[in-house]
Write a protein that holds these residues in place. Structure first.
Motif, PDB file in Angstrom:
ATOM      1  N   GLY A 256       0.783  -1.100   0.120  1.00  0.00           N
ATOM      2  CA  GLY A 256       0.017   0.033  -0.218  1.00  0.00           C
ATOM      3  C   GLY A 256       0.915   1.329   0.042  1.00  0.00           C
ATOM      4  O   GLY A 256       1.849   1.203   0.437  1.00  0.00           O
ATOM      5  N   ALA A 257       0.204   2.412  -0.603  1.00  0.00           N
ATOM      6  CA  ALA A 257       0.884   3.646  -0.570  1.00  0.00           C
ATOM      7  C   ALA A 257      -0.271   4.544  -0.720  1.00  0.00           C
ATOM      8  O   ALA A 257      -1.214   4.571  -1.152  1.00  0.00           O
ATOM      9  CB  ALA A 257       1.852   3.712  -1.730  1.00  0.00           C
ATOM     10  N   ALA A 258       0.154   5.975  -0.023  1.00  0.00           N
ATOM     11  CA  ALA A 258      -0.745   6.934  -0.049  1.00  0.00           C
ATOM     12  C   ALA A 258      -0.613   7.741  -1.351  1.00  0.00           C
ATOM     13  O   ALA A 258       0.137   7.796  -2.295  1.00  0.00           O
ATOM     14  CB  ALA A 258      -0.242   7.994   1.043  1.00  0.00           C
ATOM     15  N   ASP A 264      -5.268   9.224   0.424  1.00  0.00           N
ATOM     16  CA  ASP A 264      -5.889   7.884   0.784  1.00  0.00           C
ATOM     17  C   ASP A 264      -4.976   6.816   0.420  1.00  0.00           C
ATOM     18  O   ASP A 264      -4.061   6.859  -0.700  1.00  0.00           O
ATOM     19  CB  ASP A 264      -7.138   7.619  -0.212  1.00  0.00           C
ATOM     20  N   TRP A 265      -4.799   5.900   1.224  1.00  0.00           N
ATOM     21  CA  TRP A 265      -4.180   4.544   0.914  1.00  0.00           C
ATOM     22  C   TRP A 265      -4.760   4.002  -0.137  1.00  0.00           C
ATOM     23  O   TRP A 265      -5.847   3.541   0.039  1.00  0.00           O
ATOM     24  CB  TRP A 265      -3.937   3.916   2.285  1.00  0.00           C
ATOM     25  N   TYR A 267      -4.146  -0.232  -2.217  1.00  0.00           N
ATOM     26  CA  TYR A 267      -3.264  -1.289  -2.098  1.00  0.00           C
ATOM     27  C   TYR A 267      -3.336  -2.003  -3.237  1.00  0.00           C
ATOM     28  O   TYR A 267      -4.224  -1.976  -3.943  1.00  0.00           O
ATOM     29  CB  TYR A 267      -3.955  -2.221  -0.901  1.00  0.00           C
TER      30      TYR A 267
END
Length: 433
Positions: A256-258, A264-265, A267
């Motif tokens: 996951g990353a912003a 917002d994250w 995935y």
């Protein structure tokens, strides 16, 4: 019939069933019984009274050639599907050391070791070890020379990396301990045909005294320990079958990353389906295959510090696919190190013994992340070895690793024409050179 003849017949029956190692009675006719028993650690079934009895152990360490101070009895018989061993270890001199140890970690306990040289080579043997409670350790012993890098197992030592399927249960008694063992033929490799002749050695380790005792009178000065084993003869009618084992694996990785600009994250899931297959084609040939194996359950490597950068570090091979039959790739000068196959996409391995020849073939396609050019390296290893004489061998090994870095030819890089603006370290706006 006179009383003397009856007594003579009874003595003959007793002598044929009892095999005293110190008396040189080291050839044991195999006793067959078409029955099944429950492995419960108690040798009370009627079939145990018909089994061959091995007694007369000798001291091996710290000094060989002396009668063992501890009395040991080992009962041996076989059914159509398995070998059966019963151990009665008498201990009048000190306490029995027994713990609920982890598998392959019974060296600190009292234990009994069974060595089976199923091909009667005098160089290699299957090893099955039990402590007084039936906790298991197993592997192989090889005197063929060389050692597997990272295992720290020298020739003649037990290599406990392999795991077999067998049953054992034991109990501590007021006179010592008693253990019952069942080793299926499907877990062993042995030649085709009958009758068969196997090498057999029993080793007992006594913790309170540090003594090591053997059934046959083994000499420490001898060049080979396995060659001094006794013989189990007359094995016939064994059923090994074609054993097929399938082990499918499904793994999933979530990363996951912003996300900008909301923060917002998000995935991304990466699912991978793979598995392993093991096919025991017969009693002497095994075919292994794997596709994208998951090695996450393999024991982690112990940390090593490179104090001298001129020498490479070697780590033990614990991955199940590479462990089985690894001794058949072994050579005296250590040419095979399978840990260099880092993350195989797919691999196949064939190991076996045909007649007096050992055959071992390994082919693997490694992950593209292991090369600089993102190609998939292809690794091939072929090991052939032929026995001649009693303890002589001749063999050959081929190994190769092919990747795109070796196959690709380098072509001249395209050149760009620089205009007069290059003299002032500025690129021309018109040609963007």
């Amino acid at each position: 019939m006179s009383l003397s003849l009856v007594l003579a017949a009874l003595v003959a029956v007793t002598d044929s069933a009892t095999h005293n190692g110190r008396a040189g009675q080291t050839t044991v006719p195999a006793v067959r019984a078409d029955t099944t028993i429950d492995v419960d650690g108690r040798l009370d079934e009627p079939v145990w009274r018909r089994a061959a009895l091995l007694t007369g152990f000798s001291l091996y360490q710290p000094a060989d050639g002396r009668p063992a101070p501890d009395s040991t009895e080992v009962l041996v018989w076989y059914s159509p599907t398995a070998m059966h061993f019963g151990v009665r270890a008498y201990e009048p001199h000190g306490p029995v050391q027994a713990t609920l140890a982890d598998r392959d970690r019974v060296s600190a306990d009292d234990n009994v070791e069974i060595q089976l040289d199923t091909f009667d080579e005098g160089r290699r043997a299957f090893v099955f070890i039990v402590n007084p409670l039936g906790v298991q350790a197993d592997g192989t012993k090889s005197e063929a020379g060389g050692f597997i890098p990272g295992s720290n197992v020298m020739p003649g030592q037990n290599d406990l990396s392999a795991d077999f399927r067998w049953q054992s249960k034991g109990r501590v008694t007021e006179w010592g301990y008693e253990v019952e063992i069942r080793i299926p033929f499907a877990s062993l490799r042995y030649p085709v045909g009958a009758p068969q002749r196997w090498g057999l050695q029993i080793v007992r380790h006594v913790q309170h005294s540090g003594y090591e005792e053997t059934w046959t009178p083994a000499r420490r000065a001898s060049a080979s320990f396995i060659a001094q084993a006794g013989k189990l003869v007359g094995l016939a009618g064994m059923r090994h079958g074609q054993v097929v084992e399938l082990n499918p694996e499904l793994t999933n990785t979530a990363a996951g990353a912003a996300a900008a600009p909301s923060g917002d994250w998000r995935y991304r899931n990466d699912a991978q389906l793979g598995g392993n297959v093991r096919w025991a084609v017969g009693s002497d040939v095994v075919l292994n295959g794997t596709v994208k194996p998951d090695f996450s359950q393999v024991e982690a490597d112990a940390t090593q510090i490179a104090t001298d950068q001129r020498f490479a570090l070697f780590y033990p091979e614990r991955r199940p696919f590479f462990v089985e039959g690894s001794d058949q790739f072994n050579v005296p000068n250590t040419l095979v190190y399978t840990r260099r196959i880092v993350r195989p996409e797919a691999a196949a391995k064939l190991t076996g013994k045909i007649g007096r020849s050992d055959v071992a073939v390994l082919s693997a396609v490694d992950d593209r992340a292991t090369t600089s050019d993102a190609s998939r390296p292809l690794v091939n290893i072929v090991r052939l070895r032929r026995d001649f004489g009693r303890q002589n061998t001749a063999g050959i090994l081929y190994s190769g690793r092919t990747s795109g870095a070796r196959a690709t030819t380098t072509s001249p890089a395209p050149t760009r024409a620089w205009c007069s603006a290059a003299s002032t370290s500025r690129r021309c706006r018109r040609c963007r050179a």
